[in-house]
Scaffold this motif. Structure first.
Motif, PDB file in Angstrom:
ATOM      1  N   THR A  64      26.710  42.908  28.079  1.00 58.46           N
ATOM      2  CA  THR A  64      27.086  44.317  27.999  1.00 58.46           C
ATOM      3  C   THR A  64      27.445  44.813  29.392  1.00 58.46           C
ATOM      4  OG1 THR A  64      25.602  44.679  26.127  1.00 58.46           O
ATOM      5  CG2 THR A  64      26.337  46.627  27.323  1.00 58.46           C
ATOM      6  N   LEU A  65      28.607  45.423  29.516  1.00 60.92           N
ATOM      7  CA  LEU A  65      29.079  46.013  30.772  1.00 60.92           C
ATOM      8  C   LEU A  65      28.971  47.526  30.659  1.00 60.92           C
ATOM      9  CD1 LEU A  65      30.689  46.067  33.510  1.00 60.92           C
ATOM     10  CD2 LEU A  65      32.770  46.014  32.109  1.00 60.92           C
ATOM     11  N   ILE A  66      28.277  48.140  31.620  1.00 60.69           N
ATOM     12  CA  ILE A  66      28.138  49.594  31.614  1.00 60.69           C
ATOM     13  C   ILE A  66      28.515  50.139  32.982  1.00 60.69           C
ATOM     14  CG2 ILE A  66      26.580  51.542  31.247  1.00 60.69           C
ATOM     15  CD1 ILE A  66      24.840  49.711  29.550  1.00 60.69           C
ATOM     16  N   VAL A  67      29.423  51.104  32.997  1.00 59.57           N
ATOM     17  CA  VAL A  67      29.861  51.761  34.221  1.00 59.57           C
ATOM     18  C   VAL A  67      29.561  53.249  34.103  1.00 59.57           C
ATOM     19  CG1 VAL A  67      31.822  52.303  35.703  1.00 59.57           C
ATOM     20  CG2 VAL A  67      31.680  50.054  34.617  1.00 59.57           C
ATOM     21  N   ARG A  68      28.572  53.691  34.860  1.00 58.43           N
ATOM     22  CA  ARG A  68      28.162  55.113  34.830  1.00 58.43           C
ATOM     23  C   ARG A  68      27.946  55.608  33.394  1.00 58.43           C
ATOM     24  NH1 ARG A  68      31.252  54.351  39.392  1.00 58.43           N
ATOM     25  NH2 ARG A  68      33.193  54.333  38.230  1.00 58.43           N
ATOM     26  N   GLY A  69      27.231  54.791  32.627  1.00 63.21           N
ATOM     27  CA  GLY A  69      26.842  55.188  31.278  1.00 63.21           C
ATOM     28  C   GLY A  69      27.889  54.946  30.200  1.00 63.21           C
ATOM     29  N   VAL A  70      29.021  54.365  30.601  1.00 62.71           N
ATOM     30  CA  VAL A  70      30.097  54.094  29.638  1.00 62.71           C
ATOM     31  C   VAL A  70      30.375  52.600  29.622  1.00 62.71           C
ATOM     32  CG1 VAL A  70      32.522  54.539  29.081  1.00 62.71           C
ATOM     33  CG2 VAL A  70      31.096  56.366  30.038  1.00 62.71           C
ATOM     34  N   GLY A  71      30.479  52.026  28.423  1.00 61.52           N
ATOM     35  CA  GLY A  71      30.753  50.593  28.382  1.00 61.52           C
ATOM     36  C   GLY A  71      30.608  49.997  27.003  1.00 61.52           C
ATOM     37  N   GLY A  72      30.325  48.702  26.959  1.00 62.01           N
ATOM     38  CA  GLY A  72      30.199  48.020  25.679  1.00 62.01           C
ATOM     39  C   GLY A  72      30.117  46.516  25.843  1.00 62.01           C
ATOM     40  N   LEU A  73      30.299  45.835  24.726  1.00 60.79           N
ATOM     41  CA  LEU A  73      30.150  44.387  24.651  1.00 60.79           C
ATOM     42  C   LEU A  73      31.357  43.694  25.295  1.00 60.79           C
ATOM     43  CD1 LEU A  73      28.222  42.278  23.149  1.00 60.79           C
ATOM     44  CD2 LEU A  73      30.000  42.271  21.375  1.00 60.79           C
ATOM     45  N   VAL A  74      31.088  42.770  26.197  1.00 61.44           N
ATOM     46  CA  VAL A  74      32.164  42.021  26.851  1.00 61.44           C
ATOM     47  C   VAL A  74      32.729  40.993  25.870  1.00 61.44           C
ATOM     48  CG1 VAL A  74      32.755  40.482  28.753  1.00 61.44           C
ATOM     49  CG2 VAL A  74      31.107  42.344  29.112  1.00 61.44           C
ATOM     50  N   VAL A  75      34.017  41.115  25.541  1.00 59.76           N
ATOM     51  CA  VAL A  75      34.618  40.197  24.574  1.00 59.76           C
ATOM     52  C   VAL A  75      35.711  39.317  25.183  1.00 59.76           C
ATOM     53  CG1 VAL A  75      34.098  41.709  22.620  1.00 59.76           C
ATOM     54  CG2 VAL A  75      36.326  41.889  23.755  1.00 59.76           C
ATOM     55  N   GLU A  76      36.115  39.591  26.425  1.00 58.12           N
ATOM     56  CA  GLU A  76      37.175  38.765  27.028  1.00 58.12           C
ATOM     57  C   GLU A  76      37.058  38.779  28.556  1.00 58.12           C
ATOM     58  OE1 GLU A  76      41.104  39.749  25.625  1.00 58.12           O
ATOM     59  OE2 GLU A  76      42.072  38.640  27.237  1.00 58.12           O
ATOM     60  N   THR A  77      37.121  37.585  29.148  1.00 54.31           N
ATOM     61  CA  THR A  77      37.041  37.441  30.609  1.00 54.31           C
ATOM     62  C   THR A  77      38.016  36.361  31.075  1.00 54.31           C
ATOM     63  OG1 THR A  77      35.311  35.763  30.448  1.00 54.31           O
ATOM     64  CG2 THR A  77      34.572  38.043  30.695  1.00 54.31           C
ATOM     65  N   GLU A  78      38.274  36.360  32.382  1.00 53.08           N
ATOM     66  CA  GLU A  78      39.010  35.260  33.000  1.00 53.08           C
ATOM     67  C   GLU A  78      38.362  34.896  34.327  1.00 53.08           C
ATOM     68  OE1 GLU A  78      43.607  35.899  31.408  1.00 53.08           O
ATOM     69  OE2 GLU A  78      43.078  36.427  33.457  1.00 53.08           O
ATOM     70  N   ALA A  79      38.437  33.603  34.666  1.00 56.31           N
ATOM     71  CA  ALA A  79      37.896  33.108  35.931  1.00 56.31           C
ATOM     72  C   ALA A  79      39.016  32.939  36.949  1.00 56.31           C
ATOM     73  CB  ALA A  79      37.185  31.777  35.706  1.00 56.31           C
ATOM     74  N   TYR A  80      38.715  33.324  38.193  1.00 59.78           N
ATOM     75  CA  TYR A  80      39.635  33.080  39.313  1.00 59.78           C
ATOM     76  C   TYR A  80      38.857  32.439  40.444  1.00 59.78           C
ATOM     77  CZ  TYR A  80      43.164  35.559  36.786  1.00 59.78           C
ATOM     78  OH  TYR A  80      44.076  35.902  35.816  1.00 59.78           O
ATOM     79  N   ARG A  81      39.351  31.273  40.875  1.00 59.90           N
ATOM     80  CA  ARG A  81      38.655  30.512  41.902  1.00 59.90           C
ATOM     81  C   ARG A  81      39.359  30.649  43.248  1.00 59.90           C
ATOM     82  NH1 ARG A  81      37.044  24.871  38.850  1.00 59.90           N
ATOM     83  NH2 ARG A  81      35.095  25.588  37.905  1.00 59.90           N
ATOM     84  N   HIS A  82      38.709  30.104  44.261  1.00 61.74           N
ATOM     85  CA  HIS A  82      39.249  30.201  45.622  1.00 61.74           C
ATOM     86  C   HIS A  82      40.482  29.314  45.788  1.00 61.74           C
ATOM     87  CE1 HIS A  82      38.134  30.406  50.195  1.00 61.74           C
ATOM     88  NE2 HIS A  82      39.358  30.792  49.946  1.00 61.74           N
ATOM     89  N   ASP A  83      40.340  28.058  45.399  1.00 58.34           N
ATOM     90  CA  ASP A  83      41.450  27.109  45.500  1.00 58.34           C
ATOM     91  C   ASP A  83      42.236  27.156  44.189  1.00 58.34           C
ATOM     92  OD1 ASP A  83      43.162  25.130  46.165  1.00 58.34           O
ATOM     93  OD2 ASP A  83      41.734  23.502  45.876  1.00 58.34           O
ATOM     94  N   ASP A  84      42.953  28.260  43.994  1.00 54.41           N
ATOM     95  CA  ASP A  84      43.560  28.569  42.690  1.00 54.41           C
ATOM     96  C   ASP A  84      44.760  29.469  42.980  1.00 54.41           C
ATOM     97  OD1 ASP A  84      44.201  29.617  40.173  1.00 54.41           O
ATOM     98  OD2 ASP A  84      42.296  30.681  39.924  1.00 54.41           O
ATOM     99  N   ALA A  85      45.949  28.926  42.829  1.00 57.46           N
ATOM    100  CA  ALA A  85      47.166  29.654  43.235  1.00 57.46           C
ATOM    101  C   ALA A  85      47.319  30.984  42.504  1.00 57.46           C
ATOM    102  CB  ALA A  85      48.391  28.781  43.001  1.00 57.46           C
TER     103      ALA A  85
END
Length: 195
Positions: free
Chosen positions: A34-55
DNA sequence: CCATAGATGCACT
DNA sequence: GTGCATCTATGGA
């Protein structure tokens, strides 16, 4: 009467060490959080990873003024301006690595989200990193701020039985084949379908 | 359903 | 000047 699908799920605020690690592993682990920003938010359903050695990553050419937060401590926000219009929210993990929050299922403060977004149906309120940023009121001031349980919070469930979708990241051309996008199976709040 | 143009800030060439 | 980790409105199948 209990059935085998009845499960008691307890959500707890994560410790700072939760974030300190590989972006791909964290991106997967954050599905169902669950992601909450100043009392507003919800269930995390989608993410992406970004790495250091990653164009495809903003950090791939080293530290700059813009990406400074990606080289700061884990568990802090990296916020960037996308296409001159949108504010997108990441959480920093290992040095030069971060996870982009791409979509949530609105849960807390839905009225505030609708006001900020202006007109949308529920499925489109937070389906996409720019929409999510607008709905949660993210801006430049959040860049570098900690996910410490105050303004920015991440809570994780004690158990996760849902299936997790995996696929290539959206809207990039470099390293476009890497399967570093994750989604909650069956969610109507994804920014796009998984192949 | 799919394709495309335009809006817009800013780091980088 | 170019290129984006995007979204919206609009038009066509």
């Amino acid at each position: 009467m209990r059935t085998s699908s009845d499960q008691l799920v307890v959500r707890s605020l994560v410790q700072p060490s939760f974030f300190d690690g590989d972006a791909v592993a964290l991106a997967r682990a954050l599905i169902g959080a669950t992601l909450i920003v100043r009392g507003v938010g919800g269930l995390v359903v989608e993410t992406e990873a970004y790495r250091h050695d990653d164009a495809a990553s903003h950090s791939s050419n080293g530290e700059t003024v813009r990406n400074r937060a990606m080289f700061g401590p884990p568990g802090h926000a990296y916020v960037y301006r996308s296409y001159g219009i949108h504010w997108c929210l990441n959480v920093v993990c290992a040095r030069g690595q971060a996870v982009l929050f791409r979509a949530i299922e609105p849960g807390l403060g839905v009225d505030a989200m609708r006001v900020r977004r202006g007109r949308d149906k529920l499925e489109d309120l937070c389906a996409g990193p720019g929409r999510l940023g607008q709905a949660l009121g993210i801006d430049r001031a959040d860049d570098g701020q900690p996910f410490d349980g105050c303004d920015l919070q991440i809570h994780v469930p004690s158990m996760m039985s849902q299936r997790i979708l995996v696929g290539p990241r959206i809207g990039i051309t470099k390293n476009a084949d890497l399967p570093w996008r994750f989604g909650l199976s069956g969610s109507p709040h994804l920014s796009r379908r998984f192949a």
